[in-house]
Design an enzyme around this catalytic site. Structure first.
Site, PDB file in Angstrom:
ATOM      1  CE  LYS A  54      -3.949  -2.082   2.398  1.00  0.00           C
ATOM      2  NZ  LYS A  54      -4.660  -2.257   3.679  1.00  0.00           N
ATOM      3  CD  GLN A  98      -3.730  -4.522   6.646  1.00  0.00           C
ATOM      4  OE1 GLN A  98      -3.621  -3.552   5.903  1.00  0.00           O
ATOM      5  NE2 GLN A  98      -4.306  -5.639   6.259  1.00  0.00           N
ATOM      6  CG  ASP A 121     -10.330  -0.027   4.803  1.00  0.00           C
ATOM      7  OD1 ASP A 121     -10.099  -0.344   3.620  1.00  0.00           O
ATOM      8  OD2 ASP A 121      -9.645  -0.443   5.753  1.00  0.00           O
TER       9      ASP A 121
END
Length: 292
Positions: A54, A98, A121
């Protein structure tokens, strides 16, 4: 019939290039650079690899990448304090924690501590509620990537019969909401569904997101259907999806492979969401072609 292989890797590369161009224009015209903060708690090897990827792709797109690592023994209060600082940082437009988190930390509380406008997200209850009710929201990255692939292959989804196998908050439910918003006729199937093969055989679109290796077989699929495999299952024979690719490819019109299908789209859509968040935070229109 041999199904078209939907190349998510190539599509994601093109998408990242478009994002990079829009990021460059944003900087040139408004002196703004989108910033993505990724938080990793603990030392899970798979999460470390994913976070590293990422970060590299964020920088390659011309964005600022901020990586924060906390030890596995960090407390929930430690993590909430970090999120609070990132929420208040005007240079950070997107925040991603995460998952999974260590067992002693409440994932739901952590996710909902992220500012809604920085929730790239799309996991906060506010964004999931907005998506479900047809309001402007941050859309979870994997369903967004699936939608882009479907639109690219099929164009207008209006009136098509779609079956989503799986009802998770991360993929199944938001995927169904996106398909409904595109005027598809949607069935959400799951482990308690009766005669699942019969349900999927009636579908023009099948999205498999259930976490069972090779579950969807060729005799489950309507001839010519488009099949999107979201599954990522590690087996003795390697990485496989929820779809038995070989048998489905003999029947379907198009199918995504694993790897190389939906997976690359997820990070690309994370970058898209970060760019969108930056634009919205500064009162600018949404970037072209990156939102539903």
């Amino acid at each position: 019939m041999v199904a078209e292989r939907i190349d998510g890797k190539a599509f994601a590369a093109e998408l990242r290039e478009r994002i990079a161009q829009q990021v460059a224009a944003l900087k040139a015209e408004h002196d703004l650079v989108p910033g993505l903060a990724v938080v990793l708690v603990g030392d899970d090897p798979a999460s470390q690899v994913y976070v590293g990827s990422k970060g590299k792709q964020t920088v390659a797109a011309g964005m600022n990448s901020y990586e924060h690592r906390l030890p596995a023994e960090a407390t929930q209060a430690d993590l909430l304090a970090l999120i609070g600082r990132l929420n208040a940082d005007s240079a950070v437009h997107g925040i991603l924690v995460q998952l999974p988190l260590p067992d002693h930390i409440d994932e739901t509380e952590i996710i909902n501590a992220i500012a809604v406008k920085k929730d790239v997200d799309g996991f906060t209850v506010a964004n999931t509620g907005r998506l479900a009710t047809g309001q402007r929201a941050m859309v979870p990255c994997t369903p967004l990537g699936c939608l882009m692939l479907l639109r690219d292959r099929l164009g207008d989804l209006s009136g098509l019969n779609a079956v989503v196998i799986g009802r998770s908050n991360i993929v199944g439910k938001p995927m169904a909401a996106l398909l409904l918003a595109d005027n598809a006729t949607v069935t959400v199937a799951h482990s308690r569904s009766r005669d699942l093969p019969a349900i999927t055989r009636a579908a023009d679109i099948v999205v498999a997101a259930v976490g069972r290796p090779g579950m969807v077989r060729g005799d489950w699929v309507k001839p010519g259907a488009t099949v999107i495999d979201v599954g990522i299952n590690r087996t003795e024979s390697g990485l496989v999806g929820d779809v038995d690719y070989d048998s489905v490819a003999e029947v379907a019109g198009a199918v995504t492979p694993v790897p190389g299908g939906v997976g690359p789209m997820t990070i690309a859509c994370l970058l898209a969401n970060t760019l969108t968040a930056c634009c919205r935070a500064n009162g600018l229109p949404d970037p072209e072609g990156l939102t539903p």
